[in-house]
Scaffold this motif. Sequence first.
Motif, PDB file in Angstrom:
ATOM      1  N   GLN A 267      -7.572  22.310  15.964  1.00 50.16           N
ATOM      2  CA  GLN A 267      -6.590  23.563  16.086  1.00 50.16           C
ATOM      3  C   GLN A 267      -7.907  24.878  16.328  1.00 50.16           C
ATOM      4  O   GLN A 267      -9.045  24.807  15.889  1.00 50.16           O
ATOM      5  N   THR A 268      -7.376  26.074  16.956  1.00 54.06           N
ATOM      6  CA  THR A 268      -8.018  27.078  16.763  1.00 54.06           C
ATOM      7  C   THR A 268      -7.441  28.078  15.693  1.00 54.06           C
ATOM      8  O   THR A 268      -6.378  28.347  15.700  1.00 54.06           O
ATOM      9  N   VAL A 269      -8.304  28.468  14.760  1.00 54.05           N
ATOM     10  CA  VAL A 269      -7.956  29.327  13.704  1.00 54.05           C
ATOM     11  C   VAL A 269      -8.799  30.419  13.511  1.00 54.05           C
ATOM     12  O   VAL A 269     -10.008  30.387  13.416  1.00 54.05           O
ATOM     13  N   ASN A 270      -8.385  31.647  13.446  1.00 55.98           N
ATOM     14  CA  ASN A 270      -9.434  33.007  13.586  1.00 55.98           C
ATOM     15  C   ASN A 270      -9.789  33.149  12.145  1.00 55.98           C
ATOM     16  O   ASN A 270     -10.841  33.792  12.165  1.00 55.98           O
ATOM     17  N   GLU A 271      -9.314  32.800  11.131  1.00 53.34           N
ATOM     18  CA  GLU A 271      -9.931  33.036   9.862  1.00 53.34           C
ATOM     19  C   GLU A 271      -9.689  31.855   8.877  1.00 53.34           C
ATOM     20  O   GLU A 271      -8.620  31.625   8.632  1.00 53.34           O
ATOM     21  N   LEU A 272     -10.878  31.136   8.324  1.00 54.41           N
ATOM     22  CA  LEU A 272     -10.598  30.527   7.302  1.00 54.41           C
ATOM     23  C   LEU A 272     -11.788  30.560   6.120  1.00 54.41           C
ATOM     24  O   LEU A 272     -12.818  30.921   6.493  1.00 54.41           O
ATOM     25  N   ILE A 273     -11.401  30.080   5.018  1.00 56.52           N
ATOM     26  CA  ILE A 273     -12.022  30.420   3.824  1.00 56.52           C
ATOM     27  C   ILE A 273     -12.705  29.055   3.178  1.00 56.52           C
ATOM     28  O   ILE A 273     -11.485  28.254   2.942  1.00 56.52           O
ATOM     29  N   ALA A 274     -13.812  28.911   3.347  1.00 60.65           N
ATOM     30  CA  ALA A 274     -14.155  27.568   2.745  1.00 60.65           C
ATOM     31  C   ALA A 274     -13.743  27.468   1.285  1.00 60.65           C
ATOM     32  O   ALA A 274     -14.194  28.179   0.350  1.00 60.65           O
ATOM     33  N   SER A 275     -13.211  26.121   0.959  1.00 62.34           N
ATOM     34  CA  SER A 275     -12.776  25.788  -0.527  1.00 62.34           C
ATOM     35  C   SER A 275     -13.452  24.418  -0.934  1.00 62.34           C
ATOM     36  O   SER A 275     -13.307  23.615   0.205  1.00 62.34           O
ATOM     37  N   HIS A 276     -13.990  24.292  -1.986  1.00 62.80           N
ATOM     38  CA  HIS A 276     -14.502  22.905  -2.585  1.00 62.80           C
ATOM     39  C   HIS A 276     -13.580  22.318  -3.837  1.00 62.80           C
ATOM     40  O   HIS A 276     -14.338  22.490  -4.762  1.00 62.80           O
ATOM     41  N   PRO A 277     -12.490  22.208  -3.574  1.00 62.65           N
ATOM     42  CA  PRO A 277     -11.565  21.826  -4.746  1.00 62.65           C
ATOM     43  C   PRO A 277     -12.262  20.488  -5.374  1.00 62.65           C
ATOM     44  O   PRO A 277     -12.582  19.666  -4.697  1.00 62.65           O
ATOM     45  N   GLU A 278     -12.115  20.270  -6.667  1.00 63.92           N
ATOM     46  CA  GLU A 278     -12.503  19.187  -7.356  1.00 63.92           C
ATOM     47  C   GLU A 278     -11.914  17.844  -6.857  1.00 63.92           C
ATOM     48  O   GLU A 278     -12.929  16.687  -6.866  1.00 63.92           O
ATOM     49  N   ASN A 279     -10.793  17.834  -6.774  1.00 62.93           N
ATOM     50  CA  ASN A 279     -10.110  16.618  -6.290  1.00 62.93           C
ATOM     51  C   ASN A 279     -10.631  16.122  -5.037  1.00 62.93           C
ATOM     52  O   ASN A 279     -10.695  14.806  -4.925  1.00 62.93           O
ATOM     53  N   LEU A 280     -11.058  16.876  -3.979  1.00 69.14           N
ATOM     54  CA  LEU A 280     -11.669  16.352  -2.989  1.00 69.14           C
ATOM     55  C   LEU A 280     -13.244  15.953  -3.168  1.00 69.14           C
ATOM     56  O   LEU A 280     -13.745  14.955  -2.521  1.00 69.14           O
ATOM     57  N   ILE A 281     -13.795  16.550  -4.153  1.00 68.60           N
ATOM     58  CA  ILE A 281     -15.129  16.369  -4.182  1.00 68.60           C
ATOM     59  C   ILE A 281     -15.355  14.809  -4.743  1.00 68.60           C
ATOM     60  O   ILE A 281     -16.138  14.257  -4.456  1.00 68.60           O
ATOM     61  N   SER A 282     -14.274  14.637  -5.522  1.00 66.55           N
ATOM     62  CA  SER A 282     -14.512  13.401  -6.634  1.00 66.55           C
ATOM     63  C   SER A 282     -13.413  12.144  -5.809  1.00 66.55           C
ATOM     64  O   SER A 282     -13.700  11.227  -6.436  1.00 66.55           O
ATOM     65  N   LYS A 283     -12.945  12.517  -4.754  1.00 66.37           N
ATOM     66  CA  LYS A 283     -12.077  11.542  -4.097  1.00 66.37           C
ATOM     67  C   LYS A 283     -12.530  10.246  -3.837  1.00 66.37           C
ATOM     68  O   LYS A 283     -11.988   9.457  -4.038  1.00 66.37           O
ATOM     69  N   GLU A 284     -13.888   9.994  -3.159  1.00 65.13           N
ATOM     70  CA  GLU A 284     -14.476   8.969  -2.913  1.00 65.13           C
ATOM     71  C   GLU A 284     -15.623   8.522  -3.918  1.00 65.13           C
ATOM     72  O   GLU A 284     -16.329   7.550  -3.455  1.00 65.13           O
ATOM     73  N   MET A 285     -15.623   9.056  -5.118  1.00 65.79           N
ATOM     74  CA  MET A 285     -16.734   8.578  -5.984  1.00 65.79           C
ATOM     75  C   MET A 285     -16.235   7.399  -6.511  1.00 65.79           C
ATOM     76  O   MET A 285     -15.199   7.011  -7.078  1.00 65.79           O
TER      77      MET A 285
END
Length: 296
Positions: A267-285
């Motif tokens: 997709q083309t998106v003009n504005e995104l703010i990067a987020s690092h939620p803990e559930n995604l950080i730990s998902k594959e740990m």
Amino acid sequence: MRFSLLFLFFLLYSTVFAQVKLESEQDKDGNVTIYANNTEVIPYTLVVDFTTLMNLTSSGGRTVFAVANPGRSIVARLKKTNANQGSSYNYSTKLYKGSYLDKSKEEPVYLIPVQEGQKVRMQPMTHVENIYKKESENTSYVGTAFYLEESTTICAPRKGIVSDMKMDTQLKGAGLSFDASDNFIEIYHEDGTFTKLMVLESGSEKVKIGDVVYPGQALATSSGEKYNSGRHVRMVQSRLNKVEREIKFEQIPVKLFDGEKEISSNQTVNELIASHPENLISKEMSKKELKRLESK
């Protein structure tokens, strides 16, 4: 002399690639086992095509698809058909980076590969043919680019192992659209997918080949000043697929998390703010990695 004869009898011959070495061993009954010795940090896919099989039967047929994990593994077994006759074999081999067998149980979600809180604009990249061949209209997906207002830290979008990198190029000139020599860091994920992050500042790497990295972990610093599109980072996901009797390498769009919802990298998106939620950080740990995270 006896030792030399035995050695020649059991180690018939070997095929050498830069990453993987194939060796063949024969037992006392004339059966042959072909092994792969992989000295790299990630698996490789092998396609072994037997052009000659005289008085031998391959367990995987004339064409064998195998994955050579790091270390030593069995590629194929050849069983002697008639114990009273001689036997011989010959084969050709193709080698592919990564494993065609590894898959995800569910579609993984990737982080936007910049430091948390950074604002970016996302736009899918155009195929290189469209740059150098003006009449071309190749619409194949080739990855996406994140455009930046300022230099920023580039982060791992998913857990994986650093499988390759080149970080010593200092681009010359200006107004570039594409440069194949630009710096990159490549990550191999446990589902057989690669992430390649490109347009990075020379010498800014914070990791090395063989390192396990986690979502949000700092990898390098962004670049792009020499490009006509300005500061940005390019991200491409790719994997091997077995299509009928062939192995093919394809680039694929992936799911991204923008802090509120999941979006597609095509997709083309003009504005995104990067987020690092803990559930995604730990998902594959692993459990051990989770304990280490919780103790911090």
